[in-house]
Design an enzyme around this catalytic site. Structure first.
Site, PDB file in Angstrom:
ATOM      1  N   HIS A 202       0.815  -1.214   0.000  1.00 46.33           N
ATOM      2  CA  HIS A 202       0.000   0.000   0.000  1.00 46.33           C
ATOM      3  C   HIS A 202       0.843   1.255   0.000  1.00 46.33           C
ATOM      4  CE1 HIS A 202      -3.675  -2.105   1.855  1.00 46.33           C
ATOM      5  NE2 HIS A 202      -3.859  -1.871   0.584  1.00 46.33           N
ATOM      6  N   ARG A 308      -8.324  -1.191 -15.730  1.00 49.66           N
ATOM      7  CA  ARG A 308      -8.312  -2.607 -15.328  1.00 49.66           C
ATOM      8  C   ARG A 308      -9.392  -2.804 -14.261  1.00 49.66           C
ATOM      9  NH1 ARG A 308      -2.374  -2.121 -16.294  1.00 49.66           N
ATOM     10  NH2 ARG A 308      -1.726  -3.951 -17.495  1.00 49.66           N
ATOM     11  N   GLU A 443      -4.167 -10.419 -27.405  1.00 45.21           N
ATOM     12  CA  GLU A 443      -3.101 -10.843 -26.490  1.00 45.21           C
ATOM     13  C   GLU A 443      -2.846 -12.346 -26.567  1.00 45.21           C
ATOM     14  OE1 GLU A 443      -4.091  -9.644 -22.470  1.00 45.21           O
ATOM     15  OE2 GLU A 443      -6.190 -10.170 -22.704  1.00 45.21           O
ATOM     16  N   ASP A 467       0.737 -10.095 -22.282  1.00 47.84           N
ATOM     17  CA  ASP A 467       0.335 -11.490 -22.471  1.00 47.84           C
ATOM     18  C   ASP A 467       0.716 -12.010 -23.856  1.00 47.84           C
ATOM     19  OD1 ASP A 467      -0.813 -12.519 -20.089  1.00 47.84           O
ATOM     20  OD2 ASP A 467      -2.486 -11.139 -20.337  1.00 47.84           O
ATOM     21  N   ARG A 477       5.113 -14.775 -17.924  1.00 47.14           N
ATOM     22  CA  ARG A 477       5.522 -13.374 -17.822  1.00 47.14           C
ATOM     23  C   ARG A 477       6.187 -12.972 -16.513  1.00 47.14           C
ATOM     24  NH1 ARG A 477      -0.285 -10.270 -18.370  1.00 47.14           N
ATOM     25  NH2 ARG A 477       0.506  -8.619 -17.050  1.00 47.14           N
ATOM     26  N   CYS A 514      -2.012  -1.459 -25.199  1.00 47.77           N
ATOM     27  CA  CYS A 514      -2.029  -1.067 -23.790  1.00 47.77           C
ATOM     28  C   CYS A 514      -1.057  -1.903 -22.966  1.00 47.77           C
ATOM     29  CB  CYS A 514      -3.439  -1.167 -23.213  1.00 47.77           C
ATOM     30  SG  CYS A 514      -4.148  -2.804 -23.369  1.00 47.77           S
TER      31      CYS A 514
HETATM   32  C1  PEP Z   1      -1.492  -7.116 -21.456  1.00 53.94           C
HETATM   33  O1  PEP Z   1      -1.625  -8.346 -21.361  1.00 53.94           O
HETATM   34  O2  PEP Z   1      -0.640  -6.577 -22.183  1.00 53.94           O
HETATM   35  C2  PEP Z   1      -2.351  -6.215 -20.679  1.00 53.94           C
HETATM   36  C3  PEP Z   1      -2.342  -4.922 -20.880  1.00 53.94           C
HETATM   37  O3  PEP Z   1      -3.144  -6.751 -19.740  1.00 53.94           O
HETATM   38  P1  PEP Z   1      -2.637  -7.258 -18.298  1.00 53.94           P
HETATM   39  O4  PEP Z   1      -1.221  -6.787 -18.127  1.00 53.94           O
HETATM   40  O5  PEP Z   1      -3.585  -6.661 -17.340  1.00 53.94           O
HETATM   41  O6  PEP Z   1      -2.751  -8.723 -18.447  1.00 53.94           O
HETATM   42 MG    MG Z   2      -3.365  -9.254 -20.444  1.00 59.30          MG
END
Ligand code: PEP
Ligand code: MG
Length: 586
Positions: A202, A308, A443, A467, A477, A514
């Site tokens: 936090h 998100r 993704e 992803d 990842r 994104c």
């Molecule tokens: C992604 O997978 O690039 C993404 C933006 O979503 P997240 O990181 O929330 O999985």
């Molecule tokens: Mg993702």
């Protein structure tokens, strides 16, 4: 004034006093000031048996209620980021199961209330600590803090006074709890140094949002004494005890350079994101809470490219109701002042769990039951979110995006449920915008390969490289053992990005990104050359990115993209992008 006196004193005492410690910088900036040790004193508790269990339980209940009241008062006086943290804290505190074990210890084993609280809260904290997810592990300290506050109430122990600090204070502690931080006037804080903690705690989140230099994992920081003079660098993680004049001058210089850079970027706040030869793109923010909208706008975001929504679910102790979600979506849409806001539907599973809804353990969670797969299998959860989203659609410029789509059938099924939800809303007389654009996150490799067909089923794409890289290269990842293999420069990843953009453009829909790659300095000229329309990123990266885009030439970026597409390895591609950056003085 005090600061000046300390500087003079230090100068006289010479450099030999200086001592350097290290930790991990989690919030950038330089802090120079006096230490305030925040260590919560543990309340000593003895263990004994009692006769009158009812009386003991009432005593515990009284103390517990006082702690709740005290915390609720703190919530009312808190700033917006603090408020959110404190509200989550109150929710945890009010959880009816929190005192269950203590009650059992009093009723059945006849333990005194103090011992029952101490033991049961430490058991509960240990349970949280053992959870693999860093979010829940971090909550263990909140539990211990709550137990300690109830105990302090029992023995009427005074807490360390954080409400009356001097200016230029650097907080130093093992860890600082949410309830402690809520009491602090952040204007007086020069920095935070913690022995424990991580980027997700936090305090780290709050510090970054409020731009307070912060270092965590500083193992030796408990050597620091109260009121000792300190200097710290929240980027490098360096802490200097009794810094010499020379060290202070160096740090001040670093601070000035950093502030100058930040200041000079402000000129890009309201600029159009456009190359020198006139190609316009949009730069959006990735956010997780409605309150983050303020920082996004301050940093010149042209909208939100990724909200998100799972944070709403992850930070609650129950599945958020339609009304709770409606309030959050409405707030984010209203505060965007008419700018576009893309809200992504629930994306849990993989590494994101809900504490109140246990998903069955799986062999391969990233390939398993997650995101849209859960929503399609649990239409009532999905429809609750869609209803809230559509009801909020009247309050701003909403787009809805679906994560982890891997086939046309899936997107068609999503649209069927969207239609049903709209009909249900109509029936119940709710007003909403029926033309909210619906987008697909690219993704998964299959969706990139099918981009030209998938594009006909939706209104926009957003490439999720975080992803897409893991699924293209079969590299998890977050796995540090194989992190070298996780690279956006792999030619296969770049070909998928190209396919997604081309597929979108053939169907006349825009394509954004994104994932983290959208904010990577050397990657941006390539993305421009491949024709990306929208870049979405952490608000703190927006102005730098806009500055870069304003210095690029589209024609040259296209040539770069053609060159990169002929290369065969990640190394060749990365070297080529670095060379482009250097040659163009970017
Ligand atoms: C992604 O997978 O690039 C993404 C933006 O979503 P997240 O990181 O929330 O999985
Ligand atoms: Mg993702």
């Amino acid at each position: 004034m005090l600061l000046k006196i300390n500087l003079e004193k230090n100068k006289r005492e010479g450099e030999s006093m200086e001592q350097t410690l290290y930790g991990k910088g989690v919030s950038k900036g330089i802090g120079i000031g006096k230490a305030k040790i925040t260590e919560t004193q543990e309340v000593g508790v003895s263990e004994f048996k009692i006769e009158d269990t009812e009386n003991e339980w009432h005593f515990l209940q009284d103390c517990y209620q006082k702690v709740i009241q005290e915390t609720e008062t703190l919530v009312n006086g808190a700033t917006s980021t603090q408020k959110e943290i404190m509200e989550a804290y109150v929710m945890l505190l009010k959880d009816p199961s929190l005192l269950a074990e203590a009650k059992k210890m009093i009723d059945q084993e006849k333990y005194n209330a103090g011992y029952a609280v101490k033991k049961s809260f430490s058991n509960l904290a240990q349970h949280f600590e053992e959870m693999k997810d860093p979010y829940f592990a971090t909550r263990a300290s909140d539990i211990l803090d709550m137990g300690n506050r109830i105990l302090a109430q029992m023995v009427q122990q005074e807490e360390i006074d954080l409400e009356h600090l001097e200016d230029h204070t650097i907080l130093v502690g093992k860890e600082i709890t949410a309830s402690q931080i809520a009491k602090v006037n952040l204007q007086q804080i020069e920095g935070i140094i913690l022995q424990e903690g991580n980027e997700n705690s936090h305090v780290s989140i709050m510090a970054r949002t409020n731009e307070i230099p912060t270092i965590v994992g500083a193992r030796e920081c408990m050597k620091i004494q109260d009121q000792q003079f300190l200097a710290m660098d929240g980027e490098s993680g360096e802490i200097t005890i009794q810094p010499s004049q020379e060290t202070i001058t160096q740090l001040r210089k670093r601070q000035e350079e950093w502030l100058d850079k930040k200041e000079s970027l402000k000129q890009y706040q309201h600029k159009v994101s456009q190359t020198i030869d006139g190609r316009k793109v949009e730069i959006y923010a990735n956010i997780g809470h409605p309150q983050d909208m303020k920082k996004a706008l301050e940093n010149g975001a042209e909208g939100v490219g990724l909200f998100r929504s799972e944070f709403l679910y992850m930070e609650s102790n129950h599945m958020p109701t339609e009304e709770e979600q409606f309030q959050a979506y409405q707030e984010v849409l209203k505060s965007a002042n008419g700018k576009k806001v893309i809200i992504r539907t629930l994306d849990i599973g993989g590494d994101k769990d809900l504490k109140y809804w246990q998903l069955e353990p799986e062999e391969n969670p990233f390939l398993g039951y997650r995101a849209i797969r859960i929503c399609l299998a649990e239409p009532s959860i999905f429809k609750t979110q869609l209803r809230a989203l559509y009801r909020a659609s009247q309050f701003g410029k909403l787009s809805i995006m679906f994560p982890m789509i891997c086939s046309l059938e899936e997107m068609r099924e999503v649209k069927k449920i969207v239609k049903e939800t709209q009909m249900e809303l109509e029936k119940s007389g709710e007003s909403f915008d029926p033309h909210v654009p619906l987008g697909v996150m690219i993704e998964i490799p299959s969706s990139a390969l099918m981009a030209n067909e998938l594009a006909k089923e939706c209104d926009f794409f957003s490439i999720g490289t975080n992803d897409l890289i893991q699924y293209t290269l079969a590299v998890e990842r977050g796995n540090v053992k194989i992190e070298k293999l996780y690279t956006k420069y792999h030619p296969a990843v770049i070909r998928f990005i190209k396919m997604a953009i081309e597929g979108a453009h053939q169907a006349n829909i825009p394509c954004g990104m994104c994932g983290e790659a959208a904010a990577e300095k050397i990657f941006i000229p390539l993305l421009m050359g491949l024709g990306l329309d929208e870049f979405s990123m952490n608000p703190s990266r927006i102005l730098n990115t806009r500055r870069l885009i304003c210095r690029l030439e589209e024609k040259s970026c296209r040539e770069l993209a053609n060159q990169v597409l002929k290369l065969k390895t990640a190394k060749e591609i990365k070297d080529c992008l670095i060379a482009y950056n250097q040659d163009h003085h970017l």
